[in-house]
Design an enzyme around this catalytic site. Sequence first.
Site, short mmCIF file in Angstrom:
data_model
loop_
_atom_site.label_atom_id
_atom_site.label_comp_id
_atom_site.label_asym_id
_atom_site.label_seq_id
_atom_site.Cartn_x
_atom_site.Cartn_y
_atom_site.Cartn_z
N ASN A 9 -1.27 -6.27 -10.07
CA ASN A 9 -2.70 -6.51 -10.28
C ASN A 9 -3.22 -5.44 -11.24
OD1 ASN A 9 -5.44 -6.90 -10.14
ND2 ASN A 9 -5.65 -6.18 -8.01
N TRP A 10 -3.47 -5.85 -12.47
CA TRP A 10 -3.87 -4.88 -13.50
C TRP A 10 -5.34 -4.46 -13.38
CZ3 TRP A 10 -1.46 -7.02 -18.73
CH2 TRP A 10 -0.08 -7.13 -18.58
N LYS A 11 -6.09 -5.18 -12.58
CA LYS A 11 -7.53 -4.90 -12.41
C LYS A 11 -8.22 -4.82 -13.78
CE LYS A 11 -6.42 -2.53 -8.16
NZ LYS A 11 -6.88 -1.68 -7.09
N HIS A 98 -9.67 -10.23 -2.78
CA HIS A 98 -9.31 -8.82 -2.93
C HIS A 98 -10.47 -7.98 -2.40
CE1 HIS A 98 -8.32 -4.95 -4.65
NE2 HIS A 98 -7.08 -5.40 -4.83
N GLU A 100 -11.86 -5.41 -3.39
CA GLU A 100 -12.85 -4.99 -4.40
C GLU A 100 -13.82 -6.12 -4.70
OE1 GLU A 100 -9.96 -3.60 -7.25
OE2 GLU A 100 -9.42 -2.00 -5.87
N GLU A 170 -3.53 -5.92 2.62
CA GLU A 170 -3.86 -4.69 1.90
C GLU A 170 -4.86 -3.87 2.71
OE1 GLU A 170 -3.12 -5.22 -2.55
OE2 GLU A 170 -5.12 -6.01 -2.19
N GLY A 176 -5.29 2.32 -3.79
CA GLY A 176 -5.67 3.29 -4.82
C GLY A 176 -5.87 4.70 -4.29
N SER A 216 -1.06 1.37 -2.53
CA SER A 216 -0.30 2.54 -2.99
C SER A 216 1.21 2.36 -2.88
CB SER A 216 -0.76 3.80 -2.25
OG SER A 216 -2.12 4.06 -2.53
N GLY A 237 -1.05 -2.35 -7.45
CA GLY A 237 -2.15 -2.01 -8.34
C GLY A 237 -1.71 -0.98 -9.37
N GLY A 238 -2.01 0.29 -9.11
CA GLY A 238 -1.76 1.38 -10.05
C GLY A 238 -0.36 1.37 -10.66
#
Length: 253
Positions: A9-11, A98, A100, A170, A176, A216, A237-238
Amino acid sequence: MRKKIVAGNWKMNKTYEEALSLVSEIDNMLKDEVSGDVTVIVTPPFPFLHAVGKLTQGNDRLHLAAQNVSEHESGAYTGEVSAAMLRSVGVEYVLVGHSERRLYHHEDAQTLYKKMKAALAQGIKPIFCCGEPLEERDADRHFEYVGQQLKDSISYLSNEEFDQVVIAYEPIWAIGTGRTASSQQAQEMHAYIREQLSRMFDAEAAFNCTILYGGSANPGNAKDLFSKEDVDGGLIGGASLKSRDFTDIVKSF
Ligand code: PEP
């Protein structure tokens, strides 16, 4: 047979050039280093879907997901993107729910259900995200919390629709933050989710449902997480923004 998936997930990261470099680096690494049966998904921001889609279409190594979809079919919804639009540029999966989106865009359970329906109507598979905030975990209410999220959105789907859905657990406190759920915590929640799903749908469909862990995950902890019986892969993610890290996670099965 349960599908293994690693989805990045590049956000809201990367420019056009950077996005194209990242996806071609990942594709080259997968070509050279990965021969397994893992479904690898990239989830670029909307403006890059078309270009990245040109690389993923007809490519068995890589699949394309969107980060969001409108619950509406078409019309006067400024700023929204429909499932038909996504389908037309080769999108196969879409993130729904998600944390967010739930937090910053106030997406509620009914909206998430409608987004899944809109995606499914276009043959796009929803990756439904769920997970508890820290205060629910600390109060030992995390199972109830996640169970309710499933009940409020997923349980309204038909068996046929549910067959197309991927779940991503998640825990919000792990997204994150550098703080990962232990593989034991992930396993017990994934087993719980599968059990809840078996009450809503037929047992075989629940058994075959892919349940991803997100929060993470990185090349250092992926092997341990993926070794667990009910952890069928990861939503990353990251670490998905670096081709080396992301590919190493794919290789962790
Ligand atoms: C995510 O946002 O889906 C996620 C898992 O992020 P990270 O890996 O950075 O915690």
